[in-house]
Design an enzyme around this catalytic site. Structure first.
Site, PDB file in Angstrom:
ATOM      1  CG  HIS A 165      19.238  20.008  33.506  1.00 49.57           C
ATOM      2  ND1 HIS A 165      18.666  20.088  32.267  1.00 49.57           N
ATOM      3  CD2 HIS A 165      18.390  20.645  34.365  1.00 49.57           C
ATOM      4  CE1 HIS A 165      17.531  20.774  32.347  1.00 49.57           C
ATOM      5  NE2 HIS A 165      17.334  21.107  33.611  1.00 49.57           N
ATOM      6  CB  SER A 286      40.223  -4.619  35.426  1.00 48.73           C
ATOM      7  OG  SER A 286      41.146  -4.520  34.348  1.00 48.73           O
ATOM      8  CE  LYS A 292      38.146   0.058  36.135  1.00 50.46           C
ATOM      9  NZ  LYS A 292      37.602   0.198  34.780  1.00 50.46           N
ATOM     10  CG  ASN A 294      35.322  -2.911  36.080  1.00 52.41           C
ATOM     11  OD1 ASN A 294      35.657  -1.760  36.373  1.00 52.41           O
ATOM     12  ND2 ASN A 294      36.074  -3.706  35.334  1.00 52.41           N
ATOM     13  CD  GLU A 299      29.702  -1.662  33.390  1.00 53.09           C
ATOM     14  OE1 GLU A 299      30.237  -1.161  32.392  1.00 53.09           O
ATOM     15  OE2 GLU A 299      30.327  -2.336  34.222  1.00 53.09           O
ATOM     16  CD  GLN A 331       6.975 -21.785  12.773  1.00 51.92           C
ATOM     17  OE1 GLN A 331       6.000 -22.517  12.624  1.00 51.92           O
ATOM     18  NE2 GLN A 331       8.124 -22.010  12.176  1.00 51.92           N
TER      19      GLN A 331
HETATM   20  N1  ARG Z   1       4.280 -23.674  14.602  1.00 51.77           N
HETATM   21  C1  ARG Z   1       3.151 -22.869  14.301  1.00 51.77           C
HETATM   22  C2  ARG Z   1       3.314 -21.505  14.945  1.00 51.77           C
HETATM   23  O1  ARG Z   1       4.186 -21.352  15.706  1.00 51.77           O
HETATM   24  C3  ARG Z   1       1.918 -23.523  14.831  1.00 51.77           C
HETATM   25  C4  ARG Z   1       0.724 -23.250  13.994  1.00 51.77           C
HETATM   26  C5  ARG Z   1       0.938 -23.811  12.654  1.00 51.77           C
HETATM   27  N2  ARG Z   1      -0.228 -23.709  11.840  1.00 51.77           N
HETATM   28  C6  ARG Z   1      -0.140 -23.887  10.542  1.00 51.77           C
HETATM   29  N3  ARG Z   1      -1.229 -23.868   9.890  1.00 51.77           N
HETATM   30  N4  ARG Z   1       1.012 -24.076   9.954  1.00 51.77           N
HETATM   31  O2  ARG Z   1       2.578 -20.559  14.678  1.00 51.77           O
END
Ligand code: ARG
Length: 471
Positions: A165, A286, A292, A294, A299, A331
């Site tokens: 605590h 600082s 100071k 820091n 951090e 993606q």
């Molecule tokens: N740039 C795409 C990704 O990062 C690669 C695969 C793309 N495939 C597709 N059918 N568009 O996932």
């Protein structure tokens, strides 16, 4: 900029299907090249292995394999030397590499994508990438452990107050406190290693989703690329990002650990605690207050944890409810993944020298260890050894502490006569039981803070760090 060469099919993935070029805004929006270009080493490694698999399957001649290999080597050299002509209109790193291969090696380069899709290609690239990253993370964690261990060795006899605590609770050894983090980080290493087991499965050969339509020996391909086995289901293989999420989850958990370490150290570096001093090299001044010093490094280590959590939540959320199989939402896993990788690399890079530069103030730690009734539990344990049930002992010691507070006397300052007023079981041996040393020595269970228990833990930690970094 519109598609280079102008024609609708200039971006190879569009091919003959499209009569109109892509809108430049849409093209910029969908392109992943800005971030997935860092996967080029994995993309080339994977393509080389795929070309060999095509040759083993009799789909290309040995001479064609040689031409593709030479072409990919040239592409690689361009990428290494920064001469590679990246083209955003080619969407991603996969199309960029493939197009350049055709330019350098001629039409034979167009055979490379036989039986392959970018869907299994990106799944492969990410696994190869994670495999490399996981090795670095393990080494980085071992270095942080070693730095903690070195300080623990130095302070195997330094007592300090242990807290619950955030209130002084019982004396512990500083080595014991530091080793807590060594064992914590060991669990992180185990989590990353467990993640590596699932990363190391080959998705290539799954093609777009249904599997390659050519007789590729996926076992041989897996061996070639150092994978344990091929994936069992092509649909799962192209839509699975569990390993990315597992990595991000392990990184988030590690960040939670490093943030706690950072907080202990920044608290200890306050004038109020005065337990530790950061080296000048790992502290900042600082801009307004000249006196100071820091603990900014600690951090910021703590602050970085926020993005590690955010990256995990981002990918989990992008993937929630995605239908099988590949969807372009996937993606979106890359930027969070790369950000967590970069964050881990910087945190694991800065922690070892920061930890090595800490100077613990042994006098302050030892003085605080025995202050404010830190051995009150030891008085209760003393009474228990004399036959009293613990609950009664607890009550008696509570009254003793209240008496001491009223008289403004520490535990060790209460005379035998004063102590005897609280229980007839108290005799001349009581003071010896109430010292910091006695308190520490009493906790000799395995995993406890007694000097010999800590010596055993140090040996255990040394073995872990030594063994794991030899891997
Ligand atoms: N740039 C795409 C990704 O990062 C690669 C695969 C793309 N495939 C597709 N059918 N568009 O996932």
């Amino acid at each position: 900029m519109t598609a280079s060469g102008g024609g609708p099919g200039a971006g190879k993935a569009r091919g003959g299907r499209f009569s109109e070029g892509a809108d430049p805004v849409a093209e910029a929006f969908t392109s992943s090249l800005a971030f997935d270009r860092r996967l080029w080493p994995q993309d080339i490694r994977g393509s080389l292995a795929w070309a060999r698999a095509l040759e083993r399957a009799g789909l290309i001649q040995a001479s064609e394999l040689a031409q593709i290999e030479a072409g990919l080597e040239s592409v690689k050299r361009e990428l290494e030397s920064g001469r590679f002509p990246f083209r955003q209109e080619l969407e991603d790193i996969h199309m960029n590499v493939e197009r350049r291969l055709v330019e350098l090696a001629g039409p034979v380069g167009g055979k490379l994508h036989t039986g392959r899709s970018r869907n299994d290609q990106i799944a492969l690239d990410e696994r190869l990438y994670l495999r490399d990253v996981l090795g670095h993370v393990d080494e980085g964690l071992a270095r942080v452990q070693s730095a903690l261990l070195a300080q623990a060795e130095r302070h195997r006899a330094t007592a300090m107050p242990g807290y619950t605590h955030l209130q002084r609770a019982q004396p512990v050894l500083l080595a014991h406190h530091l080793l807590a983090y060594v064992f914590m980080l060991q669990r992180d290493r185990e989590r990353f290693r467990d993640c590596a087991r699932r990363v190391n499965i080959l998705p290539l050969g799954s093609a777009a989703l249904a599997g390659a339509a050519f007789p590729i020996d996926r076992e041989a391909l897996a061996r070639d690329l150092g994978f344990t086995a091929p994936t069992a289901n092509s649909m799962d293989a192209v839509s699975d990002r569990d390993h990315v999420i597992e990595f991000l989850a392990a990184a988030a958990l590690l960040g939670m650990h490093t943030s706690r370490l950072a907080t202990d150290l920044t608290l200890w570096a306050t004038a109020e605690f005065g337990f530790v001093e950061f080296s000048d090299a790992f502290a900042t001044g600082s801009s307004i207050m000249p006196q100071k010093k820091n603990p900014d490094v600690a951090e910021i280590v703590r602050g970085k944890t926020g993005r590690l959590y955010g990256n995990l939540v981002a990918v989990l959320t992008s993937m929630k409810g995605l239908p099988l199989t590949y969807n372009s939402d996937l993606q979106e896993d890359k930027e969070p993944l790369f950000d967590s990788v970069d964050t881990l690399e910087s945190v694991l890079g800065v922690l070892p020298p920061m930890l090595e530069g800490l100077t613990f103030r042994v006098d302050r730690l030892q003085a605080a260890a025995g202050a404010f009734y830190s051995t009150a539990t030891d008085l209760a344990d003393y009474l228990v050894r004399k036959g009293l049930p613990f609950r009664e002992a607890h009550e008696i010691v509570g009254r003793t502490v209240r008496y001491g507070l009223e008289k403004k006397k520490e535990m060790g300052e209460l005379t035998l006569e004063e102590l005897k007023r609280f229980s007839p079981l108290i005799s001349a041996d009581v003071h010896a039981a109430l010292t910091v040393d006695a308190s520490l020595r009493a906790r000799a269970v395995s995993g406890g803070t007694a000097p010999e228990a800590v010596a055993a833990a140090l040996a255990q930690a040394r073995a872990l760090v030594g063994k794991d970094s030899r891997r």
